[in-house]
Design an enzyme around this catalytic site. Structure first.
Site, PDB file in Angstrom:
ATOM      1  N   CYS A  75      -4.291  42.667  21.474  1.00  0.00           N
ATOM      2  CA  CYS A  75      -2.897  43.006  21.174  1.00  0.00           C
ATOM      3  C   CYS A  75      -2.355  41.933  20.231  1.00  0.00           C
ATOM      4  O   CYS A  75      -2.349  40.747  20.586  1.00  0.00           O
ATOM      5  CB  CYS A  75      -2.110  43.013  22.486  1.00  0.00           C
ATOM      6  SG  CYS A  75      -0.344  43.264  22.275  1.00  0.00           S
ATOM      7  N   CYS A 181      -1.360  46.438  14.746  1.00  0.00           N
ATOM      8  CA  CYS A 181      -1.142  46.728  16.174  1.00  0.00           C
ATOM      9  C   CYS A 181      -2.337  47.566  16.596  1.00  0.00           C
ATOM     10  O   CYS A 181      -2.712  48.520  15.894  1.00  0.00           O
ATOM     11  CB  CYS A 181       0.155  47.514  16.363  1.00  0.00           C
ATOM     12  SG  CYS A 181       0.337  48.251  18.004  1.00  0.00           S
TER      13      CYS A 181
HETATM   14  N1  DGL Z   1      -1.042  47.133  20.959  1.00  0.00           N
HETATM   15  C1  DGL Z   1      -0.105  46.119  20.770  1.00  0.00           C
HETATM   16  C2  DGL Z   1      -0.305  45.291  19.512  1.00  0.00           C
HETATM   17  O1  DGL Z   1      -1.407  45.187  19.017  1.00  0.00           O
HETATM   18  C3  DGL Z   1       1.319  46.236  21.207  1.00  0.00           C
HETATM   19  C4  DGL Z   1       2.077  47.484  21.229  1.00  0.00           C
HETATM   20  C5  DGL Z   1       3.340  47.308  22.049  1.00  0.00           C
HETATM   21  O2  DGL Z   1       3.222  47.174  23.253  1.00  0.00           O
HETATM   22  O3  DGL Z   1       4.440  47.295  21.466  1.00  0.00           O
HETATM   23  O4  DGL Z   1       0.607  44.676  19.022  1.00  0.00           O
END
Ligand code: DGL
Length: 262
Positions: A75, A181
């Site tokens: 993430c 993301c």
């Molecule tokens: N998948 C996450 C990222 O790479 C975060 C998405 C979220 O929870 O806003 O930033």
């Protein structure tokens, strides 16, 4: 003291990190992975950095009870908010992620590199520092609400969102789209449909997998078993609804995994 056969913990706010997991398992097929989707507390990208740090610390405590030998923060948002504090507190390796701005800068030929990420990722100092080095031509595009459409697998709404987001930019001027993301990696097929085939679509998953392999090798922690590793899914949300979805998303991520993503 950790065994080479101990699992690797991987976490995200939801299913996005499963796109990273697909790259990790392809590169390291003999490892066990313990994946945690923090769905009950999602999204991370519109919370405060402190809230996300507290979630990351709670998840790490849970992972320790499962003897993880390393953690991948799958993430970009949680890496920006929590990686330095986690590294300072932990003795096991903590591997983070960042938007693939450097590969985009190296591929750029005078046009724009659109950087799609959560509002938090683009606001925090980690991105600012990266952009100072590799940000020429980069256009940061915060995408509040987009991860939710991936979680809901609402392709029609995601397509409408992306069409509106990309509308101001002439397609022939877009050299690359950086998926900053891990949820957005699931939108790669949609973006391929919306953009010219000359536009590079970049994510950080393969780079993260390589980094994990390097760090485990340096510490003598690579699994030495012959048989394939096991993957288990865990969530702070409703396991009945989410565990089957998580397995299905891993299959989907494997289908769209590029041969040579950076
Ligand atoms: N998948 C996450 C990222 O790479 C975060 C998405 C979220 O929870 O806003 O930033």
């Amino acid at each position: 003291m950790h065994l080479t056969t101990d699992p690797i913990g991987v976490f995200d706010s939801g299913v996005g990190g499963i796109s990273t997991l697909a790259s990790l398992t392809r590169r390291l097929p003999h490892e066990d992975f313990w994946f945690y989707g923090d769905t009950r507390f999602a999204p991370y990208g519109t919370k405060t950095a402190e809230e996300v740090l507290h979630r990351a610390q709670a998840i790490l405590r849970e992972m320790h009870s499962h003897q993880v030998k390393a953690v991948v923060i799958a993430c970009n948002t949680a890496t920006s908010a929590a990686a330095p504090a986690l590294r300072a507190a932990e003795s096991i390796p903590i591997i983070g992620m960042e938007p693939a701005l450097k590969p985009a800068a190296l591929l750029r030929h005078g046009g724009m590199n659109l950087v799609l990420a959560t509002p938090m990722t683009l606001r925090l100092p980690k991105y600012q520092a990266l952009a100072a080095l590799w940000g020429e031509g980069a256009v940061p595009l915060p995408c509040p609400g987009l991860m939710e459409l991936v979680e809901q697998q609402d392709n029609a709404a995601a397509e409408a969102y992306l069409r509106e987001l990309l509308a101001p930019y002439p397609p022939e001027r877009i050299d690359s789209v950086v998926l900053g993301c891990t949820h957005y990696v699931f939108l790669r097929p949609l973006l391929q449909k919306l953009l010219p085939h000359t536009t590079s679509i970049l994510d950080g998953n393969e780079g993260t997998a390589r980094q994990l392999e390097r760090v485990l090798a340096d510490r003598g922690l690579l699994s030495d078993r012959e048989e394939p590793g096991k993957i288990t899914f865990h969530t702070s949300g409703d396991p009945k609804a989410l565990l089957p979805l998580m397995s299905a998303m891993l299959e989907k991520a494997r289908e769209i995994l590029p041969a040579d993503s950076c």
